[in-house]
Design a protein around this motif. Structure first.
Motif, PDB file in Angstrom:
ATOM      1  N   TYR C  31      39.088  23.969  32.627  1.00 50.16           N
ATOM      2  CA  TYR C  31      38.372  25.078  31.996  1.00 50.16           C
ATOM      3  C   TYR C  31      39.356  25.814  31.080  1.00 50.16           C
ATOM      4  O   TYR C  31      40.547  25.491  31.044  1.00 50.16           O
ATOM      5  CB  TYR C  31      37.792  25.996  33.070  1.00 50.16           C
ATOM      6  N   ASP C  33      41.058  28.468  31.129  1.00 47.50           N
ATOM      7  CA  ASP C  33      42.307  28.998  31.664  1.00 47.50           C
ATOM      8  C   ASP C  33      43.198  27.897  32.239  1.00 47.50           C
ATOM      9  O   ASP C  33      44.288  28.179  32.736  1.00 47.50           O
ATOM     10  CB  ASP C  33      41.992  30.049  32.750  1.00 47.50           C
ATOM     11  N   ASP C  34      42.717  26.666  32.206  1.00 40.85           N
ATOM     12  CA  ASP C  34      43.480  25.567  32.812  1.00 40.85           C
ATOM     13  C   ASP C  34      44.220  24.713  31.788  1.00 40.85           C
ATOM     14  O   ASP C  34      45.071  23.907  32.163  1.00 40.85           O
ATOM     15  CB  ASP C  34      42.537  24.648  33.611  1.00 40.85           C
ATOM     16  N   ARG C 113      50.723  38.957  29.533  1.00 35.29           N
ATOM     17  CA  ARG C 113      49.491  39.721  29.570  1.00 35.29           C
ATOM     18  C   ARG C 113      49.801  41.185  29.879  1.00 35.29           C
ATOM     19  O   ARG C 113      49.203  42.100  29.315  1.00 35.29           O
ATOM     20  CB  ARG C 113      48.588  39.123  30.654  1.00 35.29           C
ATOM     21  N   ALA C 114      50.761  41.371  30.774  1.00 36.31           N
ATOM     22  CA  ALA C 114      51.109  42.726  31.183  1.00 36.31           C
ATOM     23  C   ALA C 114      51.635  43.528  29.993  1.00 36.31           C
ATOM     24  O   ALA C 114      51.277  44.695  29.808  1.00 36.31           O
ATOM     25  CB  ALA C 114      52.142  42.685  32.300  1.00 36.31           C
ATOM     26  N   ARG C 117      48.838  44.379  27.550  1.00 38.43           N
ATOM     27  CA  ARG C 117      48.036  45.465  28.099  1.00 38.43           C
ATOM     28  C   ARG C 117      48.767  46.799  27.954  1.00 38.43           C
ATOM     29  O   ARG C 117      48.168  47.826  27.599  1.00 38.43           O
ATOM     30  CB  ARG C 117      47.757  45.164  29.568  1.00 38.43           C
ATOM     31  N   ILE C 188      30.267  32.088  36.608  1.00 37.28           N
ATOM     32  CA  ILE C 188      31.405  32.354  37.507  1.00 37.28           C
ATOM     33  C   ILE C 188      32.741  32.268  36.751  1.00 37.28           C
ATOM     34  O   ILE C 188      33.715  32.913  37.113  1.00 37.28           O
ATOM     35  CB  ILE C 188      31.374  31.426  38.739  1.00 37.28           C
ATOM     36  N   GLU C 189      32.775  31.465  35.696  1.00 35.88           N
ATOM     37  CA  GLU C 189      33.997  31.434  34.873  1.00 35.88           C
ATOM     38  C   GLU C 189      33.890  32.516  33.807  1.00 35.88           C
ATOM     39  O   GLU C 189      33.040  32.439  32.926  1.00 35.88           O
ATOM     40  CB  GLU C 189      34.145  30.079  34.165  1.00 35.88           C
ATOM     41  N   PRO C 190      34.771  33.515  33.839  1.00 32.15           N
ATOM     42  CA  PRO C 190      34.706  34.542  32.795  1.00 32.15           C
ATOM     43  C   PRO C 190      34.975  33.945  31.408  1.00 32.15           C
ATOM     44  O   PRO C 190      35.495  32.834  31.288  1.00 32.15           O
ATOM     45  CB  PRO C 190      35.815  35.520  33.183  1.00 32.15           C
ATOM     46  N   ARG C 272      37.069  39.856  35.459  1.00 31.82           N
ATOM     47  CA  ARG C 272      35.642  40.065  35.701  1.00 31.82           C
ATOM     48  C   ARG C 272      35.169  41.431  35.209  1.00 31.82           C
ATOM     49  O   ARG C 272      34.080  41.569  34.664  1.00 31.82           O
ATOM     50  CB  ARG C 272      35.334  39.876  37.194  1.00 31.82           C
ATOM     51  N   ARG C 692      31.690  45.360  38.421  1.00 32.80           N
ATOM     52  CA  ARG C 692      32.472  44.356  39.152  1.00 32.80           C
ATOM     53  C   ARG C 692      31.493  43.509  39.949  1.00 32.80           C
ATOM     54  O   ARG C 692      30.324  43.845  40.059  1.00 32.80           O
ATOM     55  CB  ARG C 692      33.446  45.058  40.110  1.00 32.80           C
ATOM     56  N   MET C 693      31.987  42.445  40.555  1.00 28.08           N
ATOM     57  CA  MET C 693      31.057  41.623  41.332  1.00 28.08           C
ATOM     58  C   MET C 693      30.665  42.295  42.636  1.00 28.08           C
ATOM     59  O   MET C 693      29.678  41.930  43.245  1.00 28.08           O
ATOM     60  CB  MET C 693      31.628  40.239  41.568  1.00 28.08           C
TER      61      MET C 693
END
Lengths: 289, 166, 772
Positions: C31, C33-34, C113-114, C117, C188-190, C272, C692-693
């Motif tokens: 996917y 992210d993979d 990523r940090a 952000r 389920i995959e963002p 998410r 959120r979920m």
């Protein structure tokens, strides 16, 4: 994703060592057990990343689960999965076993602990009502020793416990379910599984000679903490359960809670259904006795 | 940034890994161990896509600080499932019954299935199977074919047990 | 049930296991992210903290070290700062007006990523805040008082006959208003995308998307690159449901703009929380029905007001509105119809595509209202529907004649029989105060327009290619080249089934790789339940074309010009008993002439007429049909609602793969169950409250009831294959059947979904029910 890379990770091997970390302000840390609440809060940015975390996962002292006379002793590190599987809990506190089985899914049950659930001090924590009807006491400790407080007093308010900065929750002491008593657990959530409760509760009671001989009932998500409904408890003892008393008990219970509205439900429905749950418990007691 | 070193048994093989202790176990599995089969769907323990077996119990790896996992811990991820007979049977039945659609929840779902069928005296009633998978959200299938697949695999596995007994 | 399935098909019609099943159960499917992104940077979107206002300027914290990161603001956009979708009203990065909270105001990329952000948190906007309109409630209030004060994005009417006359002829007029809220796709995959800068100045985008040929052409004007320099490839996709139809252009654009500026691959994978807050939702709706009826149950007039909350920008709203209004009276014959549809702006995230695309909102209102009409006439709900259902030769609101046999009213009759609806109706509790448990059963009957609305397919001209070449296993075979994506619904399984049967070769000689705009022609987007019907049929016709070519080559090369036929993987000629396997002939052909490609282009029948201006004519090439019966139990103690069983029948044309088709229905019904009783999203502080979920709650395995699913096949007669569509119709009709069942159980009708114990309690309170 919050960055916890700079958070210091303390790994005590014993409770004594853990308490020493907590005693000194320079090493005091956020206690972390199953992580089912804290990891989410850190991830979501609801809480800032802590400077130190204290791993409770491997402390043998928190892992005990035994009956001692009329008392059931449950270590703070006991997981929901262990609670629901334990024949001891099933026998002495069935409403607690039932409650544990409705927390999250199997994965959350395997991680989350009873100490963490109470320690999180959320009114929606599913463990509190069953503990409350079993007159549970929380045992907390610091390097200065331990103390045991009735859970009703330990749960001070919304996200507030009677727990000093240097103390850790060690275990809970419950009155084992006496013979001829019944218990029940009921949870209302937005779906059938993996739900945060809209309202939930437990009862423990006994009928004798067609009348209520004893009745303890506790509800969660209807006040800043899970609460015992003392007025309705007292009112119903000694009464025969019939359509009139059930209706009055329902109304009294409903009047005894002060729920709020949130994303899961409305204040009005919660108020009404609190009475309905208590009525359901009394009907259950009547049919069991 | 301080790190810790742990030695785990991952999918039957010994691995020594180094990481900052508050890294999520999910990140250590995906980034440090390079096992990309485990997925992140929510990062809050709700969807179950990141489920793995930790010492034979299914857990959501997004909620675990990897430092909490001690030396010697046994981890089984989706990549390790096919090394077991039960895992293979489940994978076969998932394909045969059409249990996977988009597939993103499937690694976690299969871990839940595996935990169920390898548990002590699994109850394979429809209700019990549904409860065993209630920690895993699937948005594609409506779960029907997943439950069907696990039920079929459990059935076959239980017959094998009987054969062993005789 | 039609029995026209040709016996020449070896694969079509069989429940073959999915092609991508093994890689998915082994955790090998890659996917977004993979996929490896060597030396990649991470992107982050800086967002507006207010819902509406004038953006004065951006402040960059001078204490932050900006040299470590890459920042993109409107000035850095090589082309036009516009998302090139319908309306062209949305900027990629806001530069003047802010129209919703969370609107992008800058982009940042950094090695981690940090850091990205963190950098984002050092950019603060100065905004002169203006009043915002946030909810559909506010829109409807203003619509009833002063519609001119609203910002209208699009409006459309449908008119047939004269509703005034229809109402004049009526004995009874029934009115009703129906509400629905936002629904989140919750794949389920963002959302996730990676953009790789190419050495030639182009950009290569890979990620989670439904429509490669939306992303690539829509980025031309923004990136100022020609189409051939924007390459888009789909990775494995963890669910879409429309959520990865229009939105991926935005996230692809963010990645591409950052990658072009910093010269590194840039990846954005939403968590998410971001995915729920900052991606499209199903449009909230308000529908008002006014229906004229004769005493005998005949409908004389239908007047419908149809309002959608468009969110802040137009995106796909016009197309959603069109499908919505076209479905708002569909399924029933009525001589006098007037539908007035509008989409209005609110200052919330733009609403977009979601499985059903306006139809679930329309059918929720229509099928609730039809029960109300039956009730008013004291008619049984099934009798009322059977009396009015469209049948062969009848015309729809746009004047389209039902010209071929379809599943109306068979799906209805079939479901009534399977569910024992009529018998079970007698058991309904209707709020009986003495009952311990309230039981109810409810019905819905509906159609879904198959393929694009109107003449969309004529304008699009979907193309498919088949490449005869050496496959990865070293043997010759076919690679199907289409832009239709696999997102769980089974494209990569059914297309090989179709191509193998078209060619009459073994299934294992056909592959369907992930679409990559470098290799595939534009078959159109993977939307509108059109993939099997339109692209499948195009693949089939391409396969027939290639088969003819191969037969000619075999005849010439191996059989001295004798007529040769390819069947069951073997070339045979009429005169000798000699046969040659497909592989042998194909290998020689490739060796001699190189890989072969055949194209085919889809064509709608010339008989199809549509006028987009007046909304008259054939609004869809054909229709899928469905009927749902829901049985519910309501606990009088707590008013908890449990859906016990769903019985359903579907006409989706020819069923290509019954296992996958059933999987689509099971999944669609489950998403519809969430829409009906669970999935709830409000606006709090300008953004979605369920973010959120844990708070946006969808069905778990324990919520899903028993599903009894039946198919009746009425093939579409204008393609050789005869498939219609299954993806969306399964999402369309459950909510009203549940509302109808809840009314049968409790005696009160709820007119807003999701139907919850809270709303039921309020309604029972209002009606002073003695039951509670």
């Amino acid at each position: 994703m919050s960055n916890l890379d700079d958070t210091e990770f303390l790994e005590p091997a014993t409770l004594a060592e853990a308490l020493r970390f907590m005693a000194d302000e320079s090493t005091r840390a956020v206690p972390l057990a199953g992580g089912t609440d804290l990891m989410v809060q850190w991830e979501a940015g609801v809480r800032p990343p802590p400077s130190r975390v204290l791993n409770l996962k491997s402390l043998p002292e928190l892992a005990e689960l035994r009956a001692e006379g009329d008392t059931l002793i449950i270590g703070a590190g006991i997981t929901h999965a262990a609670l629901r599987r334990s024949p001891l809990v099933r026998k002495h506190a069935p409403a607690l076993a039932d409650a544990a089985a409705t927390v999250g899914g199997a994965q959350i049950q395997a991680l989350g602990t009873i100490g963490g659930s109470i320690g999180n001090a959320s009114p929606a924590g599913d463990m509190a009502p069953s503990l409350l009807v079993a007159n549970a006491r929380a045992e907390v400790a610091s390097i200065h020793g331990s103390r045991t407080i009735p859970l009703t007093q330990f749960l001070v308010g919304y996200r507030k416990l009677d727990l000093a900065a240097d103390e850790l929750i060690i275990r809970f002491h419950l009155d084992a379910l006496p013979a001829e008593y019944c218990e029940g657990w009921r949870k209302l959530g937005p779906r059938a599984a993996q739900a945060i409760s809209k309202v939930m509760g437990s009862y423990r009671g006994k009928q004798e000679g067609g009348k209520v001989a004893s009745f303890a009932v506790a509800l969660g998500s209807v006040a800043p903490t899970a609460i015992r409904l003392r007025e309705v408890e007292q009112w119903v003892v000694g009464r025969k359960l019939n359509a009139d008393t059930l209706r009055e008990a329902e109304e009294r219970a409903s009047a005894e809670v002060k729920p709020i509205a949130d994303i899961r439900s409305t204040a009005e429905y919660r108020q009404w259904v609190s009475g309905r749950l208590v009525r359901g418990f009394l009907e259950h007691l009547a049919s069991a006795g | 940034m301080k790190t810790v070193i742990r030695t785990w048994i991952v999918n039957g093989k010994k691995y020594t890994v180094e990481f900052p202790p508050m890294r999520r176990l999910l990140d250590v599995i995906r980034e440090t161990l390079g096992l990309k089969g485990t997925k992140e769907g929510c990062g809050e323990g709700e969807c179950g896509a990141c489920s793995i077996l930790l010492n034979h119990e299914p857990v959501t790896s997004c909620l675990i600080a990897a430092g909490q996992v001690p030396d010697g811990a046994e981890i089984l991820t989706i990549e390790g499932l096919e090394l077991t007979h039960e895992g293979q049977e489940l994978q076969r039945m998932y394909v045969a019954k059409g249990a996977a659609q988009c597939g993103f929840c499937i690694p976690g779902m299969l871990v839940a299935s595996y935990a169920h069928v390898t548990g002590d005296h699994p109850d394979n009633s429809d209700a019990a199977l549904r409860e065993a998978h209630a920690g895993n959200i699937c948005r594609c299938t409506g779960y029907a074919k997943i439950i069907e697949a696990v039920s079929a695999a459990a059935e076959r596995l239980s017959h094998e047990d009987e054969d062993d007994d005789t | 049930m039609s029995a026209t399935v040709s016996s020449t098909y070896r694969n079509v019609g069989k429940g073959l296991p999915r092609r991508d099943g093994e890689e998915k159960v082994r955790g090998l499917a890659a996917y977004a992210d993979d996929i490896p992104v060597p030396d990649g940077w991470h992107g982050w979107v800086v967002r507006s903290p207010v819902s509406r206002g004038r953006l004065k300027k951006l402040n960059f914290d001078p204490a932050f070290d900006w040299s470590r990161v890459c920042v993109v603001t409107p000035e850095d956009i090589p082309g036009e700062n516009v998302v090139d979708m319908v309306g062209r009203d949305m900027p990629f990065i806001a530069h003047d007006w802010i129209q919703f909270k969370g609107e992008p105001i800058a982009l940042v990329a950094a090695p981690t990523r940090a850091l990205a952000r963190e950098a984002a948190s050092h950019i603060t906007p100065e905004i002169e805040e203006q009043p915002a309109i946030l909810t559909l409630r506010e829109v409807v209030d203003q619509f009833q008082r002063d519609p001119k004060s609203l910002h209208e994005m699009v409006a459309q009417t449908i008119s047939k006959g004269s509703v005034e006359q229809g109402f004049a002829e009526a004995d009874v007029v029934v009115e009703g208003e129906y509400w629905s809220g936002h629904q989140e796709q919750l794949y389920i995959e963002p959302q996730g995308m990676v953009a790789f800068p190419e050495p030639d100045g182009g950009i290569f985008i890979q990620g989670s998307l439904q429509c490669p040929y939306y992303v690539a052409p829509e980025l031309i004007v923004t990136l100022n690159l020609p189409l051939e320099k924007i390459r888009v490839k789909q990775t494995a996709v963890g669910g879409g449901f429309g959520g990865k139809e229009d939105f991926p252009t935005l996230i692809a654009g963010y990645c591409a703009l950052l990658a072009m500026k910093c010269g590194k691959p840039v990846k954005i994978i939403f968590d998410r929380n971001q995915d729920i807050l900052y991606t499209t939702k199903r449009h909230p709706s308000w529908v008002r029905h006014r229906t004229g009826l004769k005493r005998d149950g005949t409908i004389t007039a239908m007047k419908v007001d149809f309002l959608l909350d468009g969110g802040a920008y137009t995106t796909l709203s016009p197309v959603v509105l069109y499908r919505g209004i076209l479905h708002s009276t569909l399924g029933y014959k009525c001589p006098h119809v007037y539908v007035d549809g509008h989409v209005y702006r609110t200052n919330t995230f733009p609403n977009g595509a979601f499985r059903g695309f306006g139809a679930p909102q329309a059918i929720w209102a229509l099928e609730s209202h039809m029960d109300r009409c039956a009730h008013k006439l004291s008619m049984a709900p099934e009798a009322f529907r059977l009396h009015n259902a469209l049948r062969l030769g009848d015309t729809t609101a746009t004047g389209q004649t039902i010209a071929e046999a379809m599943g109306t009213p068979t799906v209805l009759e079939n479901t009534l029989a399977h569910s024992q609806f009529v018998e079970k109706q007698k058991r309904c509790s209707r709020g009986d105060p003495k009952a311990d448990c309230w039981y109810g059963i409810g019905l819905s009957f509906f159609a879904h327009g198959a393929g694009f609305t109107g003449d969309g397919e004529s304008r699009l001209k979907a193309k498919a290619a088949l490449d005869l070449e050496i496959l990865h296993d070293g043997e010759p075979g076919i690679n199907i080249r289409i832009s239709s994506t696999e997102m769980g619904q089974g494209t990569f399984t059914i297309m090989p089934q179709i191509a193998a049967d078209g060619l009459a070769i073994p299934l294992d000689r056909v592959c369907c790789p992930h679409p990559d705009t470098k290799y595939v022609p534009d078959s159109g987007p993977t939307v509108a339940s059109r993939t099997t019907m339109i692209v499948g049929s195009t693949v089939f016709d391409a396969a027939r074309k290639l088969k003819t070519q191969l037969e000619a080559y075999a005849s010439e090369t191996f059989f001295g010009g004798a007529p040769t036929e390819l069947n069951n993987g073997l070339f045979k000629n009429t005169y000798t008993s000699v046969s040659l396997p497909f592989e042998r002939v194909a290998k020689q052909l490739i060796a001699e002439k190189g890989p072969q490609r055949v194209y085919h282009q889809f064509q709608l029948p010339a008989s199809l007429k549509w006028d987009q201006k007046t909304f008259k004519g054939d609004s869809y090439p054909s229709y899928s049909w469905g009927c749902n019966v829901a049985e519910v139990e309501v606990n009088p103690l707590t008013l908890e609602i449990k859906v016990l069983r769903i019985t359903s029948t579907w006409d989706i044309g020819r069923v290509i793969n019954p296992v996958l088709a059933k999987g689509q229905v099971e999944g669609g019904l489950t998403q519809a169950l969430g829409y009906a009783v669970m999935e709830k999203m409000g606006i709090k502080n300008g953004v979605f409250d369920a973010n959120r979920m844990q708070t946006y709650v969808v069905p778990t395995s324990m919520d899903v009831p028993e599903m009894d699913i039946h198919f009746v096949e009425y093939p579409y007669t204008h393609t050789a294959l005869g498939a219609k569509g299954v993806g969306e119709v399964s999402m369309d009709g459950l909510a009203p059947s549940v509302a109808n069942a809840v009314e049968a159980a409790t005696g009160v009708r709820l007119t807003e979904i999701p139907i919850t114990p809270e709303k039921l309690w309020e309604k029972l309170r209002e009606t002073a029910s003695s039951a509670i």
